[in-house]
Design a protein around this motif. Structure first.
Motif, PDB file in Angstrom:
ATOM      1  N   ARG A  90      15.796  61.127 151.118  1.00  0.00           N
ATOM      2  CA  ARG A  90      14.567  61.736 151.613  1.00  0.00           C
ATOM      3  C   ARG A  90      14.065  62.785 150.630  1.00  0.00           C
ATOM      4  O   ARG A  90      12.876  62.850 150.311  1.00  0.00           O
ATOM      5  N   THR A  91      14.982  63.614 150.155  1.00  0.00           N
ATOM      6  CA  THR A  91      14.631  64.630 149.168  1.00  0.00           C
ATOM      7  C   THR A  91      14.086  63.992 147.893  1.00  0.00           C
ATOM      8  O   THR A  91      13.061  64.424 147.359  1.00  0.00           O
ATOM      9  N   LEU A  92      14.764  62.960 147.430  1.00  0.00           N
ATOM     10  CA  LEU A  92      14.339  62.292 146.199  1.00  0.00           C
ATOM     11  C   LEU A  92      12.975  61.617 146.381  1.00  0.00           C
ATOM     12  O   LEU A  92      12.152  61.601 145.467  1.00  0.00           O
ATOM     13  N   ARG A  96       9.059  62.169 144.712  1.00  0.00           N
ATOM     14  CA  ARG A  96       8.553  60.987 144.028  1.00  0.00           C
ATOM     15  C   ARG A  96       9.453  60.554 142.874  1.00  0.00           C
ATOM     16  O   ARG A  96       8.974  60.069 141.850  1.00  0.00           O
ATOM     17  N   VAL A  97      10.714  60.768 143.051  1.00  0.00           N
ATOM     18  CA  VAL A  97      11.679  60.408 142.020  1.00  0.00           C
ATOM     19  C   VAL A  97      12.188  58.999 142.273  1.00  0.00           C
ATOM     20  O   VAL A  97      12.511  58.274 141.347  1.00  0.00           O
ATOM     21  N   HIS A 115      10.325  59.563 133.578  1.00  0.00           N
ATOM     22  CA  HIS A 115      10.639  60.942 133.215  1.00  0.00           C
ATOM     23  C   HIS A 115      12.045  61.308 133.668  1.00  0.00           C
ATOM     24  O   HIS A 115      12.738  62.080 133.026  1.00  0.00           O
ATOM     25  N   VAL A 116      12.442  60.725 134.796  1.00  0.00           N
ATOM     26  CA  VAL A 116      13.762  61.025 135.336  1.00  0.00           C
ATOM     27  C   VAL A 116      14.842  60.526 134.378  1.00  0.00           C
ATOM     28  O   VAL A 116      15.809  61.235 134.091  1.00  0.00           O
TER      29      VAL A 116
ATOM     30  N   VAL B 130       2.369  63.504 139.443  1.00  0.00           N
ATOM     31  CA  VAL B 130       2.442  63.445 140.902  1.00  0.00           C
ATOM     32  C   VAL B 130       1.274  64.220 141.538  1.00  0.00           C
ATOM     33  O   VAL B 130       0.855  63.913 142.636  1.00  0.00           O
ATOM     34  N   LEU B 131       0.766  65.196 140.799  1.00  0.00           N
ATOM     35  CA  LEU B 131      -0.328  66.088 141.208  1.00  0.00           C
ATOM     36  C   LEU B 131       0.150  67.449 141.626  1.00  0.00           C
ATOM     37  O   LEU B 131       1.188  67.874 141.287  1.00  0.00           O
TER      38      LEU B 131
END
Lengths: 131, 131
Positions: A90-92, A96-97, A115-116, B130-131
């Motif tokens: 949920r956190t990720l 938007r990771v 980017h990750v 992502v904004l």
DNA sequence: TGTTCATATGAACAGTTGTTCATATATTGT
DNA sequence: ACAATATATGAACAACTGTTCATATGAACA
């Protein structure tokens, strides 16, 4: 660092109540201040790194970097409860990771962002360099 | 992600006390598990990102990305106490993210690592995307 | 040597974070 | 529609984190 970005030229927190702070390099401080990104930007970047700063989430990202997986795959892989994994995902997802893809009752998770990968690579190289 | 690295083939936390967890994609889980970096590596990388996950430290890094500065410069620039800045610099130094150079009684801080710049760039791009 | 100034450190407190346990939602098959 | 299954969410508690205040180093100049 900090080019082509919204700047924070209008900072007002310069003067303390009295001349308590000694400006050793007044000129350098002034020019650096003009080119500092706005606090919202540094805050957002820090938040991004915070998402990456948990060992469990890091392992999840490593796993998803190899293959898309569902929650119970990850739970089995990492030896943790599905609830704990779901919370981390949920956190990720909020950052938007990772991205999700639903297929029936199974939700597949995958990395959403190159980017990750690069950031991870930087962290890894740094860590191995330092020892 | 996770190539040419110490692997964690010898994980023992595979079987829960009973068959509580359903292996949906047993094969995928197995191959991913074999290529997972050792927990110490993911832990170290997470620790590195944790150092980058504080807005104050992020601002310090942005500043030092432009010019080397001493503690009281940073305190004046960021509008915080020299003690607070010093504590954060201690954290950054411990992670080998900044380096120090002494000149008389003044200690100059600077970025020590190009990985930090690149990682920041990744975070920044991700955030703006992502904004 | 003693004083001053820049920086560092220690203790402690408030705020945040990640996990667990219990429960809820959503989708498939009967 | 109902039961089964995969995932999601809420509340709550322990552990961690960053700041402040007070104090300690350590270098330079008198």
């Amino acid at each position: 660092m900090a080019q082509d970005l919204p700047y924070a030229n209008n900072q007002t927190d310069i003067a303390p109540d009295c001349c308590e702070t000694s400006f050793i390099h007044e000129e350098a401080v002034r020019t650096v201040r003009e080119r500092m990104p706005a606090p919202e930007v540094t805050q957002a970047v820090a938040d991004f790194f915070r998402v990456m700063s948990d060992p469990t989430r890091m392992r999840i990202l490593c796993a998803l970097g190899q293959s898309e997986l569902c929650v119970c795959d990850l739970a089995a892989l990492l030896g943790m409860s599905e609830s704990a994994v779901s919370h981390q995902l949920r956190t990720l997802r909020a950052a938007r990771v990772v991205r999700t893809r639903r297929e029936g009752r199974i939700v597949y998770y995958a990395l959403d962002d190159h980017h990750v990968r690069t950031a991870y690579k930087m962290g890894e190289e740094h860590v191995l360099e330092v020892l």
